[in-house]
Design a protein around this motif. Sequence first.
Motif, PDB file in Angstrom:
ATOM      1  N   ILE A 162       0.838  -1.207   0.000  1.00  0.00           N
ATOM      2  CA  ILE A 162       0.000   0.000   0.000  1.00  0.00           C
ATOM      3  C   ILE A 162       0.865   1.246   0.000  1.00  0.00           C
ATOM      4  N   GLU A 163       1.851   1.266   0.897  1.00  0.00           N
ATOM      5  CA  GLU A 163       2.680   2.471   0.994  1.00  0.00           C
ATOM      6  C   GLU A 163       3.622   2.596  -0.204  1.00  0.00           C
ATOM      7  N   THR A 164       4.078   1.472  -0.744  1.00  0.00           N
ATOM      8  CA  THR A 164       4.879   1.523  -1.966  1.00  0.00           C
ATOM      9  C   THR A 164       4.068   2.095  -3.116  1.00  0.00           C
ATOM     10  N   ASP A 165       2.851   1.589  -3.284  1.00  0.00           N
ATOM     11  CA  ASP A 165       1.990   2.073  -4.364  1.00  0.00           C
ATOM     12  C   ASP A 165       1.701   3.564  -4.225  1.00  0.00           C
ATOM     13  N   PHE A 166       1.241   3.955  -3.060  1.00  0.00           N
ATOM     14  CA  PHE A 166       0.770   5.324  -2.870  1.00  0.00           C
ATOM     15  C   PHE A 166       1.904   6.344  -2.916  1.00  0.00           C
ATOM     16  N   LEU A 167       3.021   6.027  -2.275  1.00  0.00           N
ATOM     17  CA  LEU A 167       4.106   6.998  -2.140  1.00  0.00           C
ATOM     18  C   LEU A 167       5.056   7.011  -3.335  1.00  0.00           C
ATOM     19  N   PHE A 168       5.177   5.881  -4.039  1.00  0.00           N
ATOM     20  CA  PHE A 168       6.216   5.775  -5.065  1.00  0.00           C
ATOM     21  C   PHE A 168       5.715   5.258  -6.414  1.00  0.00           C
ATOM     22  N   LEU A 169       5.137   4.048  -6.429  1.00  0.00           N
ATOM     23  CA  LEU A 169       4.872   3.378  -7.696  1.00  0.00           C
ATOM     24  C   LEU A 169       3.818   4.092  -8.538  1.00  0.00           C
ATOM     25  N   VAL A 170       2.671   4.393  -7.965  1.00  0.00           N
ATOM     26  CA  VAL A 170       1.609   5.029  -8.744  1.00  0.00           C
ATOM     27  C   VAL A 170       2.019   6.420  -9.230  1.00  0.00           C
ATOM     28  N   PRO A 171       2.590   7.299  -8.374  1.00  0.00           N
ATOM     29  CA  PRO A 171       3.044   8.595  -8.896  1.00  0.00           C
ATOM     30  C   PRO A 171       4.074   8.464 -10.020  1.00  0.00           C
ATOM     31  N   THR A 172       4.955   7.459  -9.917  1.00  0.00           N
ATOM     32  CA  THR A 172       5.956   7.263 -10.968  1.00  0.00           C
ATOM     33  C   THR A 172       5.296   6.816 -12.268  1.00  0.00           C
ATOM     34  N   GLN A 173       4.327   5.918 -12.177  1.00  0.00           N
ATOM     35  CA  GLN A 173       3.613   5.489 -13.374  1.00  0.00           C
ATOM     36  C   GLN A 173       2.866   6.656 -14.022  1.00  0.00           C
ATOM     37  N   ILE A 174       2.284   7.515 -13.210  1.00  0.00           N
ATOM     38  CA  ILE A 174       1.592   8.690 -13.759  1.00  0.00           C
ATOM     39  C   ILE A 174       2.591   9.606 -14.454  1.00  0.00           C
ATOM     40  N   ALA A 175       3.754   9.814 -13.821  1.00  0.00           N
ATOM     41  CA  ALA A 175       4.779  10.677 -14.431  1.00  0.00           C
ATOM     42  C   ALA A 175       5.250  10.100 -15.764  1.00  0.00           C
ATOM     43  N   LEU A 176       5.430   8.783 -15.822  1.00  0.00           N
ATOM     44  CA  LEU A 176       5.836   8.151 -17.071  1.00  0.00           C
ATOM     45  C   LEU A 176       4.773   8.339 -18.154  1.00  0.00           C
ATOM     46  N   LYS A 177       3.502   8.175 -17.773  1.00  0.00           N
ATOM     47  CA  LYS A 177       2.418   8.342 -18.735  1.00  0.00           C
ATOM     48  C   LYS A 177       2.329   9.784 -19.224  1.00  0.00           C
ATOM     49  N   LEU A 178       2.502  10.736 -18.317  1.00  0.00           N
ATOM     50  CA  LEU A 178       2.466  12.140 -18.721  1.00  0.00           C
ATOM     51  C   LEU A 178       3.657  12.488 -19.610  1.00  0.00           C
ATOM     52  N   HIS A 179       4.818  11.929 -19.293  1.00  0.00           N
ATOM     53  CA  HIS A 179       5.989  12.187 -20.134  1.00  0.00           C
ATOM     54  C   HIS A 179       5.759  11.637 -21.535  1.00  0.00           C
ATOM     55  N   ALA A 180       5.254  10.404 -21.617  1.00  0.00           N
ATOM     56  CA  ALA A 180       4.980   9.809 -22.929  1.00  0.00           C
ATOM     57  C   ALA A 180       3.909  10.602 -23.673  1.00  0.00           C
ATOM     58  N   LYS A 181       2.921  11.092 -22.942  1.00  0.00           N
ATOM     59  CA  LYS A 181       1.834  11.859 -23.561  1.00  0.00           C
ATOM     60  C   LYS A 181       2.340  13.140 -24.201  1.00  0.00           C
ATOM     61  N   TYR A 182       3.248  13.818 -23.528  1.00  0.00           N
ATOM     62  CA  TYR A 182       3.734  15.121 -24.002  1.00  0.00           C
ATOM     63  C   TYR A 182       5.070  15.033 -24.735  1.00  0.00           C
ATOM     64  N   SER A 183       5.520  13.821 -25.030  1.00  0.00           N
ATOM     65  CA  SER A 183       6.832  13.661 -25.652  1.00  0.00           C
ATOM     66  C   SER A 183       6.931  14.407 -26.974  1.00  0.00           C
ATOM     67  N   SER A 184       8.028  15.123 -27.129  1.00  0.00           N
ATOM     68  CA  SER A 184       8.330  15.803 -28.397  1.00  0.00           C
ATOM     69  C   SER A 184       9.651  15.269 -28.926  1.00  0.00           C
ATOM     70  N   GLY A 185       9.785  13.952 -28.902  1.00  0.00           N
ATOM     71  CA  GLY A 185      11.009  13.301 -29.349  1.00  0.00           C
ATOM     72  C   GLY A 185      11.723  12.562 -28.236  1.00  0.00           C
ATOM     73  N   GLY A 186      11.424  12.912 -26.979  1.00  0.00           N
ATOM     74  CA  GLY A 186      12.059  12.237 -25.858  1.00  0.00           C
ATOM     75  C   GLY A 186      11.506  10.831 -25.669  1.00  0.00           C
ATOM     76  N   ARG A 187      12.391   9.881 -25.374  1.00  0.00           N
ATOM     77  CA  ARG A 187      11.981   8.495 -25.174  1.00  0.00           C
ATOM     78  C   ARG A 187      11.695   8.231 -23.706  1.00  0.00           C
ATOM     79  N   THR A 188      10.855   7.235 -23.433  1.00  0.00           N
ATOM     80  CA  THR A 188      10.398   6.931 -22.081  1.00  0.00           C
ATOM     81  C   THR A 188      10.644   5.461 -21.773  1.00  0.00           C
ATOM     82  N   TYR A 189      11.165   5.170 -20.559  1.00  0.00           N
ATOM     83  CA  TYR A 189      11.426   3.795 -20.141  1.00  0.00           C
ATOM     84  C   TYR A 189      11.009   3.609 -18.681  1.00  0.00           C
TER      85      TYR A 189
END
Length: 555
Positions: free
Chosen positions: A405-432
């Motif tokens: 629960i604490e891993t998901d809430f504090l780290f994993l889910v925010p990181t997944q959202i950041a990755l999705k937002l980065h991929a969404k707004y990518s202007s040539g930058g790659r995402t991993y």
Amino acid sequence: MEVRAVTFLLFMGHLASAAKLGVVQTEGGAVEGRSKSTGLFSSVDVFKGIPFADVPQRWEKPKPHPGWNGVLKATQYKERCLQINLLQTKTQGSEDCLYLNIFVPQGTKLSRNLPVMVYLFGGAFLLGASNDVEFLGQSLYDGVELADRGTVIVVTVNYRVGTLGFLSSGDHRMPGNYGLWDQHAAISWVKRNIDKFGGNSDNLTIFGQSAGAASVSYQMLSPYSRGLFRRAISQCGVALSPWAHQREPLSLLKKIASKVGCWRTDVDLMLTCLKMTDPVGLTMAGKIDILLLLGQGVVMDLLELAPVVDGDFIPDEPSKLFSNTGQFDYMAGVNSMDGHIFAGVDVPSINQNEANTTQAQVRAVLAGLTKEKSGPILDRAEELYSATWGSPPDPSKLKKSVADIETDFLFLVPTQIALKLHAKYSSGGRTYSYLFNMKTRIPGFPKWVEAEHAEDLQYLFGKPFSFSLAYFPRHRDLSGYMIKYWSNFARTGDPNIGESRVPVQWPRFTNSHQPYLTINHRMSKSSVSYDLRADYVHFWTSTYSNQTITQLNQD
């Protein structure tokens, strides 16, 4: 024949020792480090304690260093920025702390045009240093192994932390984010000077862990970073993490002011008093008081000092700034049990074999994180995390759920959202995307504990090689894999392509295709999976609404 062999060896030895930078001329003056041998024909030039800015004034942006005469002997680490110690019993460090360290790998010829990796340390924005956690004379962040094995220049930097780095009035009077400005000044110094050390100033990667990872994320979001670096790596933290954003800065400032005798109804007078107050007292006033929990709430609530929306370096809510990140190649991930250390504070019984963890305690953690004391959201969360417990509940699974629960809430889910937002707004930058899940090496923890918070760092910085007797071959395998992926990414923007051959091809993360690489000592084709903890990410992003989720779901 023997004479010729000796002559040849002496000649080769001369070539190996000849590849040393010696004195390097920087914008502030000349510096000279030391060369550390790493093999018969290889070494790393190490420069410690190079100033990248002047002694910072209290709650002001860093200013350029005035320079020096003669040759600066860059052979000793400088003091960390003033901060509380780990036990929070006293302070350590100095206000004169804006220094960086450079590690340059050399072969038989001087290196040229190398990729550069700038590391930002973690520590909850409260503590840490560029040479933190020393063991047998070597810092955890010593860059020799990473530089040598990855053929990259490694730079580690100091920045202000605690009240001196992140206290804010929430307006123009004391905007905050001084630690972020320090990081920006250090990256800018590297950009202007690293070519003198054999680096490519157009190929900079910033990387960091925990608060340092969130700092990397903030540096990407800031409009001041355009053109400053090319790539970024967040390890176990992003700007969207709930602990990485200070939402009520004036309230915290008043609390700090009360602790040091500076509370005033007039904010200007309060700020004047704070600026005249002993820095040691100010630093101690920012410590975490664990006793305030007393079984109520969660430890996350005590992590108050963090970056703020200042209308300048961070001009808007972080979730609204991801259009600024599309220019950068981005790699981000978490450790499989990043939240375990915090869960163990909130519910100590999870680490006690003789004690039971109750369903009521699990629900209390969910309530503490979501701020929902009752209702359908809390019910759905409890239903989701209890699905694997069995009937009657398996005690170890119930305990593991608290860490999840604490891993998901504090780290994993925010990181997944950041990755999705980065991929969404990518202007040539790659995402991993990645998940680090090597079994913990920390003794005394239950068998179900996997990769603890910060356990990835020992492998990335090559400790299984530099302290070989303390590790097994599997740890050296993992260390080698991480150094290869990270250095390839820094070199090309693709962790699969570079000077190092990797064990598994790591697919890109896109809007429609969301793979992740599981990193441990057993790398194979099965290390690539898809949609990391999708049910849990979906729950938090669809049910627990906030500005970040709104931004993610916008067309």
